[in-house]
Scaffold this motif. Structure first.
Motif, short mmCIF file in Angstrom:
data_model
loop_
_atom_site.label_atom_id
_atom_site.label_comp_id
_atom_site.label_asym_id
_atom_site.label_seq_id
_atom_site.Cartn_x
_atom_site.Cartn_y
_atom_site.Cartn_z
N PRO A 74 0.71 -1.24 0.01
CA PRO A 74 -0.04 -0.10 0.02
C PRO A 74 0.76 1.24 -0.06
N PHE A 75 0.45 2.27 -0.62
CA PHE A 75 1.12 3.51 -0.77
C PHE A 75 0.28 4.53 -0.44
N VAL A 76 -0.85 4.81 -0.89
CA VAL A 76 -1.64 5.88 -0.66
C VAL A 76 -3.02 5.55 -0.44
N THR A 77 -3.64 5.90 0.61
CA THR A 77 -5.03 5.95 0.84
C THR A 77 -5.89 7.24 0.93
N PHE A 78 -7.08 7.47 0.02
CA PHE A 78 -7.44 8.68 -0.02
C PHE A 78 -8.69 8.70 0.90
N ALA A 89 10.17 7.71 0.42
CA ALA A 89 11.51 7.57 0.68
C ALA A 89 11.70 6.43 1.73
N VAL A 90 11.10 6.03 2.49
CA VAL A 90 11.29 4.76 3.38
C VAL A 90 10.36 3.35 3.01
N GLY A 91 9.58 3.72 2.06
CA GLY A 91 8.63 2.78 1.62
C GLY A 91 7.25 2.44 2.53
N ALA A 92 7.10 3.63 3.29
CA ALA A 92 5.80 3.63 3.94
C ALA A 92 4.47 3.69 3.26
N SER A 93 3.38 3.86 3.84
CA SER A 93 2.22 4.26 3.29
C SER A 93 1.69 5.45 4.00
N VAL A 94 0.75 6.21 3.35
CA VAL A 94 0.14 7.57 3.84
C VAL A 94 -1.16 7.45 3.36
N VAL A 95 -1.84 8.28 4.34
CA VAL A 95 -3.29 8.52 4.22
C VAL A 95 -3.39 10.10 4.06
N LEU A 96 -4.20 10.15 3.04
CA LEU A 96 -4.39 11.51 2.42
C LEU A 96 -5.57 12.29 2.56
N VAL A 97 -5.94 13.21 3.42
CA VAL A 97 -7.30 13.59 3.49
C VAL A 97 -7.10 15.37 3.25
N GLU A 98 -8.35 15.83 3.25
CA GLU A 98 -8.51 17.12 2.53
C GLU A 98 -7.92 18.08 3.16
N SER A 99 -8.21 17.84 4.77
CA SER A 99 -7.61 19.04 5.62
C SER A 99 -8.04 18.58 6.98
N PHE A 100 -7.22 19.20 7.93
CA PHE A 100 -7.41 18.74 9.40
C PHE A 100 -8.81 19.19 9.84
N ASP A 101 -9.38 17.95 10.75
CA ASP A 101 -10.73 18.27 11.18
C ASP A 101 -10.64 17.77 12.65
N THR A 129 9.39 4.44 9.70
CA THR A 129 9.88 3.19 8.98
C THR A 129 9.06 2.60 7.95
N GLY A 130 9.34 1.72 7.20
CA GLY A 130 8.48 1.24 6.07
C GLY A 130 7.21 0.58 6.51
N ASP A 131 7.27 0.24 7.74
CA ASP A 131 5.75 -0.12 8.54
C ASP A 131 4.68 0.76 8.85
N ASP A 132 5.25 1.93 8.76
CA ASP A 132 4.47 3.11 9.19
C ASP A 132 3.58 3.43 8.28
N ARG A 133 2.20 4.07 8.78
CA ARG A 133 1.45 4.64 8.08
C ARG A 133 1.02 6.13 8.66
N CYS A 134 1.34 7.07 7.62
CA CYS A 134 1.41 8.42 7.92
C CYS A 134 0.24 9.30 7.48
N LEU A 135 -0.56 10.07 8.24
CA LEU A 135 -1.66 10.97 7.94
C LEU A 135 -1.17 12.34 7.35
N THR A 136 -1.80 12.75 6.47
CA THR A 136 -1.30 13.83 5.69
C THR A 136 -2.57 14.67 5.56
N THR A 137 -2.86 15.75 6.32
CA THR A 137 -3.78 16.52 6.41
C THR A 137 -3.54 17.73 5.82
N LEU A 138 -2.29 18.11 5.43
CA LEU A 138 -1.89 19.34 4.73
C LEU A 138 -2.19 19.31 3.25
N PRO A 139 -2.54 20.44 2.57
CA PRO A 139 -2.93 20.39 1.15
C PRO A 139 -1.63 20.08 0.40
#
Length: 548
Positions: free
Chosen positions: A31-35, A247-259, A222-232
Motif C-alpha cells: 500500500p502507498f496512498v489511501t484517500f 523515501a522509506v517505503g511507508a504508506s500514507v493517508v491523504l485527507v482534504e484537511s485537518f478536522d 519506517t516502512g511499516d508506518d502509515r502516515c496521515l497527511t492533513t496538509l494540502p
C-alpha cells in the motif's frame, strides 16, 4: 578527486520518479496512498497512474523544464499529475485552491506555465486573467470550461480530464520506455509561500532539496508506518509527507484537511501511526474533553510544530512519542529535537550537515540567550531552495553573505537548543519595549476557554504600537475579555499585556492552518473590540510601581 562527491546521494535515490519506479518493481502490492473516499493505491498503482498522466502531458507538448500550474484539491488527481510531470522532468507548480483575482494573477504571471491543470470548480476563476504563454488548460472533475458565463481563455486550448488518463495497451505515447531525464539539481517544483506577511514568493525546489528535507525528517519513520497527511499538496509540508513515505517505503493517508472532531476516528479507522500537527492543531486536540480510551489508538509518533508547552501532557494522554522540528518551504529541516524533548518550546539542535547562526542585522553572531535572526547553510549543494522564481532581488537579499536568512527571530541556549521567538516582521514595539507576539499568545492559550490566539500590533495614539489580541473560544465556551486579562496579568510583563481584545468564532487562516495576521492587522481595532483603557482597567508596572 577519485569519484563523485560522496555527499551526494545516488540519482536513483533522490530523483523521486526513479525511486517510485523502483518501489513499484520491488513491492508492487505494498500500500502507498489511501484517500479520503476509501480509494487506495499500491506502489504499482501509483507508478501506472504517473505514467498515464505523463503520457497525456507529453502529448500536450510538456517536457523537461516546463512549468505546469496544478490547481487541484487533495486527492488522486493532484498526486498523479505531480508524479507525471516529474516523470517528464517538468516542474510541478501547485496553487492554493483559495486563490482568485489579483493574487491568482500574481502566481500565474510569476510561474509562466506552459499548461494549467485545474479542477472544474476553480477553472472559471481564470476568466479575465492574463494567461500569456499558457497553451493548454486541462479541466478535472466536471464539465469543461466554456459558455457565456465562463468562456475559454483566448489562445488557450481546453481539454477534458481524459487527456491525462492512462493510455491504452501499446499506446506509443506510453512514457515507460523513456527514462526520466531529471537530474538531482533540477527543480521538481515551484512552491509558493503562504503569503501571510506579503505577496507569495515562488520557491524553486530541487530534487536534492526535497530529498534532504525528508531524509532529515524521517529518522523515526519506517516502512511499516502509515502516515496521515492533513496538509494540502500546495503546501511544502503536504508534499514532504508524501515524499517521506515514498523515501522509506511507508504508506500514507491523504485527507482534504485537518478536522479536530474527526481526527481520532480517522487515526483509528486507517491505522495511522505517525502524523504532523502544525500550528494550533495539537492545542485543538488537547482542549477537547478527555475520554477514558484516549490512549487506545495506533498513533506512535507525532511531529508537533511548534512544540507546545503541554507537549508532555499530549504524549501521556494519547500514548505517543512527540518530537519537533523547525522548517520552512525554503530550507530542509535544519533543526530537530530528540523524541520527547525535555526542554519546553525548543525547535531542536542543528542536524548533521547543517550550520545555523543567530545574528544581528549585520550578520554578526549574537551572544547565547540573545535574540537575533536565524540564518542557515548546508554542506550539501542544492539541499535548500534554489532561489525565488522571477525575484532576483528577493533571492539575493535572502541569500546574502552565503547564508540563507530565514526572517525568523530565534535565541539559543548554552546547550545548543534553539527557540523560535517570532517572525521578524511580527515583532511589536510598545513604549520602548520589544514584544514577541508568540510569547503573549502562549500565555493567552493557557486560559481553558481559549482555543486559538493571535497577537498583532495596531497603531497607538502615543506613537509606536499597541497590542491587540484576537482570540477564539473552545466549543461551548465564551470568553470575557476582562476576565481573560485578569488571567494573563500575573503571567506577562506589564508592557506585553494587550490593550485590545477581539473575540471571534474563528481566527482567519490560510488553507494550511496558519493564522493570517495580515488580515487581523488590516482590520485593526474593529467594531466590538474590547479596549481595557476605555474600560478603565489599569496595569501595574511592578508591585512597587504605579499603574500605566
Amino acid at each position: 578527486m577519485d569519484g563523485p562527491d560522496p555527499r551526494f546521494p545516488p540519482r536513483e535515490q533522490c530523483v523521486f520518479p526513479l525511486l517510485l519506479e523502483r518501489r513499484a518493481a520491488e513491492h508492487p502490492d505494498r500500500p502507498f496512498v489511501t484517500f479520503a473516499d476509501g480509494l487506495s493505491w499500491t506502489y504499482a498503482d501509483a507508478w501506472n497512474e504517473a505514467l498515464g498522466a505523463a503520457a497525456g502531458l507529453r502529448a500536450l507538448g510538456v517536457g523537461r523544464g516546463d512549468h505546469v500550474l496544478v490547481w487541484l484539491p487533495n486527492g488522486p488527481d493532484i498526486i498523479r499529475v505531480w508524479f507525471g510531470l516529474n516523470q517528464l522532468g517538468a516542474v510541478f507548480v501547485p496553487v492554493n485552491t483559495a486563490y482568485r483575482g489579483t493574487i491568482l494573477q500574481h502566481v500565474v504571471t510569476t510561474a509562466r506555465p506552459r499548461a494549467i491543470v485545474a479542477h472544474a470548480d476553480l477553472a472559471g476563476r481564470l476568466t479575465g486573467l492574463d494567461l500569456a504563454g499558457v497553451e493548454h488548460l486541462v479541466v478535472i472533475g466536471g464539465d469543461m470550461i466554456g459558455g457565456e458565463d465562463a468562456p475559454a481563455p483566448p489562445g488557450v486550448t481546453v481539454h477534458p480530464e481524459s487527456a491525462l488518463r492512462p493510455p491504452g495497451p501499446g499506446d506509443p505515447a506510453d512514457p515507460g520506455s523513456v527514462p526520466c531525464p531529471a537530474d538531482p539539481w533540477d527543480p521538481y517544483a515551484v512552491i509558493f509561500t503562504s503569503g501571510t506577511t506579503g505577496p507569495s514568493k515562488g520557491v524553486i525546489s530541487s530534487y536534492l532539496h526535497l530529498w534532504a528535507t525528508v531524509e532529515a525528517a524521517t529518522g523515526h519513520v519506517t516502512g511499516d508506518d502509515r502516515c496521515l497527511t492533513t496538509l494540502p499538496l500546495f503546501h511544502a509540508g503536504g508534499i514532504q509527507d508524501i515524499a517521506g513515505a515514498l523515501a522509506v517505503g511507508a504508506s500514507v493517508v491523504l485527507v482534504e484537511s485537518f478536522d479536530t472532531a474527526a481526527f481520532w476516528e480517522v487515526i483509528e479507522r486507517t491505522g495511522t501511526t505517525c502524523c504532523t500537527l502544525l500550528g494550533v492543531m495539537a492545542t485543538f486536540l488537547l482542549k477537547r474533553p478527555s475520554r477514558e480510551d484516549d490512549r487506545a489508538n495506533p498513533l506512535r509518533v507525532v511531529f508537533m510544530v511548534p512544540l507546545i508547552e503541554a507537549a508532555g501532557e499530549f504524549a501521556r494522554r494519547f500514548g505517543c512519542d512527540v518530537l519537533s522540528v523547525f522548517n520552512m518551504t525554503e530550507v530542509s529541516v535544519p533543526l530537530i529535537t530528540e523524541l520527547n524533548p525535555g526542554v519546553p518550546g525548543t525547535c531542536g539542535r542543528p542536524r548533521p550537515g547543517v550550520e545555523v547562526r543567530v545574528v544581528d542585522e549585520h550578520d554578526r553572531e549574537v551572544p547565547r540567550g540573545e535574540v537575533g535572526e536565524l540564518i542557515v547553510r548546508t554542506d550539501l549543494p542544492w539541499a535548500m531552495n534554489s532561489g525565488y522564481l522571477g525575484a532576483p532581488e528577493a533571492t539575493a537579499a535572502a541569500w546574502r553573505n552565503g547564508w540563507f536568512h530565514t526572517g525568523d527571530a530565534f535565541r539559543a541556549d548554552g546547550d545548543g537548543n534553539h527557540f523560535f521567538v517570532d517572525r521578524l516582521n511580527d515583532a511589536i514595539r510598545r513604549r520602548g519595549e520589544n514584544i514577541s507576539s508568540s510569547e503573549v499568545e502562549a500565555e493567552l492559550l493557557r486560559h481553558p476557554s481559549v482555543r486559538e490566539a493571535a497577537v498583532v500590533a495596531v497603531p497607538s495614539p502615543y506613537g509606536e504600537d499597541d497590542v491587540l489580541a484576537a482570540v477564539a473560544p473552545v466549543a461551548s465556551a465564551a470568553i470575557d475579555p476582562a476576565e481573560l486579562l485578569d488571567f494573563v496579568l500575573p503571567l506577562l510583563p506589564h508592557f506585553m499585556v494587550p490593550r485590545y481584545v477581539r473575540v471571534l468564532d474563528e481566527l482567519p487562516k490560510t488553507p494550511t492552518s496558519k493564522i493570517e495576521k495580515r488580515r487581523l492587522r488590516a482590520d485593526g481595532v474593529a467594531p466590538g473590540t474590547w479596549d481595557r483603557e476605555a474600560a478603565g482597567v489599569r496595569v501595574k508596572r511592578t508591585s512597587f510601581d504605579t499603574a500605566e
